[in-house]
Design a protein around this motif. Structure first.
Motif: not given
Ligand code: NDP
Length: 403
Positions: A69-70, A76-78, A100-102
């Protein structure tokens, strides 16, 4: 331009980041993220004082890559176009999960290893194939030198010189001298796990296992001279056995000096290379991790290492029914690497191909949904980039073979 998130801030990361800055046609921005942010900042400062200063934007961040999650929050931020994983092999799966998640492309230089078993195998990462295909993202596995360039050399030999490759010997020679009685050229824990494990090679469709350092050969390396080399298991053997057609045998040899082997034997005999935790003053410690803390940091070897490396592949096979041999190798000079990017040749030969692999994905040359080893991709643009970014290769069509 494209954005890359580089995870890890060790010797290899330092080279990857310098080379991304050099390749500013492809990369416009990188973020360097590791457990210790200060190390990321050091790399950034070094680049900003080098001849590559000002070519790309560089940010740094702290991240624990064991924590999905970190990682997801940072991605997601960068919003990178690719994640370049040059942390340790233990982090491969958590970083792949975050990709995968992003829906972000992924590249690494070493296959996943669980902390408690010193065993190199692609099975854990190959198991992600379908998930990456479904997500429409690319994972490139093992884009360092070995694995990495040794796989690209194999794909190049297959594409241009052979109908069928029957034998591959990968020879990794390091004639570097750092002046210490004992030190390892990359992460000591990973290095010692690799060389104290049983050796093995692939023959006639199966693994043949050997005792550690059981098989020794002497080879006269171009530009280096005669060296003792020992058969080791190495992770690219597994993927090349699957991906190169007609293979009967693949072996991997690495050079070691007598002093290195004697020290290693002693450390092994006294139990210092064990990965079994022991109780020490009320605390559990892993002897090999303690040893790693005592040994010189590989990054500190840079300014003191002299000499060259020579890594390459010798192929034997057939073209138009005729037996043929081919040797392709790179020679890299420790001191020249240090002058250019403040790292010795081991980090250099790993970091340059990691940058090139990432550039191949970002420019679309190697962009396909799924999980791939480098030899499954077109070797030509990668081979061209090796010449351009500091790892020129030499071909020999009549090499001395290894018996
Ligand atoms: P180093 O030990 O110098 O650097 C590893 C870096 O990873 C450190 O900066 C460390 O961070 C960081 N790291 C470790 N754990 C975490 C974590 N949980 N979260 C975030 N960062 C973490 O290693 P090298 O640079 O020498 O090697 C890097 C990789 O390259 C390794 O996987 C190695 O196996 C591979 N390699 C591949 C080769 C090839 O030819 N294919 C050859 C040589 C190496 P910190 O210091 O902040 O704690």
């Amino acid at each position: 331009g494209k954005k890359a998130l580089v995870i890890g801030a060790g010797g290899v990361s330092n080279v990857v980041c310098h080379k991304c800055a050099q390749n500013s046609e492809v990369f416009s921005s990188i973020m360097i993220a590791s457990r210790t942010k200060a190390k990321c900042d050091e790399i950034k400062e070094r680049i900003e004082k080098s001849k590559y200063a000002g070519r790309i934007e560089i940010q740094t961040a702290k991240v624990d890559a064991n924590n999905v999650s970190e990682l997801v929050a940072l991605i997601n931020e960068y919003k990178p176009d690719i994640v370049i994983n040059v942390a340790l092999p233990y982090q491969d799966l958590t970083i792949m999960d975050a990709c995968l998640e992003t829906k972000t492309d992924y590249l690494d230089t070493a296959n996943y290893e669980p902390l408690d078993t010193a065993k190199f195998e692609y099975k854990w990462q190959w198991a992600y194939k379908e998930k990456f295909e479904k997500a429409g993202i690319t994972a490139i596995l093992g884009s360092g030198f070995d694995p990495g360039v040794t796989g690209v050399f194999s794909a190049y030999a297959q594409k241009h010189y052979f109908d069928e490759i029957n034998y591959i010997d990968i020879l990794d020679a390091n004639a570097g001298d750092h002046g210490y009685p004992f030190a390892t050229n990359f992460n000591p824990e990973i290095n010692i796990r690799e060389v104290t494990a049983n050796g093995s090679y692939w023959e006639d469709g199966k693994w043949v296992e050997t005792e550690p350092m059981e098989i020794k050969r002497v080879y006269n390396f171009p530009q280096i001279g005669e060296k003792d080399m020992y058969l080791l298991h190495h992770e690219e053997l597994e993927s090349l056995a699957v991906n190169i057609k007609g293979i009967k045998r693949i072996r991997f040899f690495m050079t070691f000096g007598q002093s290195y082997l004697t020290h290693l034997k002693v450390l092994e005999n006294v139990g210092m290379t064990s990965i079994e935790p022991i109780e020490f003053e009320g605390k559990k410690i892993v002897p090999l991790q303690f040893l790693t803390a005592v040994l010189p940091d590989p990054a500190s070897l840079g300014p003191r290492t002299k000499g060259k490396t020579n890594i390459g592949n010798i192929f034997r096979g057939k073209k138009d029914g005729v037996e043929k041999t081919y040797y392709v190798y790179n020679v890299c000079d420790h001191e020249e690497c240090y002058k250019e990017v403040s790292s010795q040749a081991i980090s250099y030969t790993t970091g340059v191909p990691a940058m090139i692999g990432a550039a191949m994905v970002l420019t679309g040359e190697w962009k396909k949904p799924g999980v791939f080893n480098v030899e499954e991709m077109d070797p030509d643009p990668f081979m061209e980039a090796l010449n351009k970014f500091g790892l020129p290769w030499v071909e020999d069509f009549n090499p001395t073979l290894v018996d």
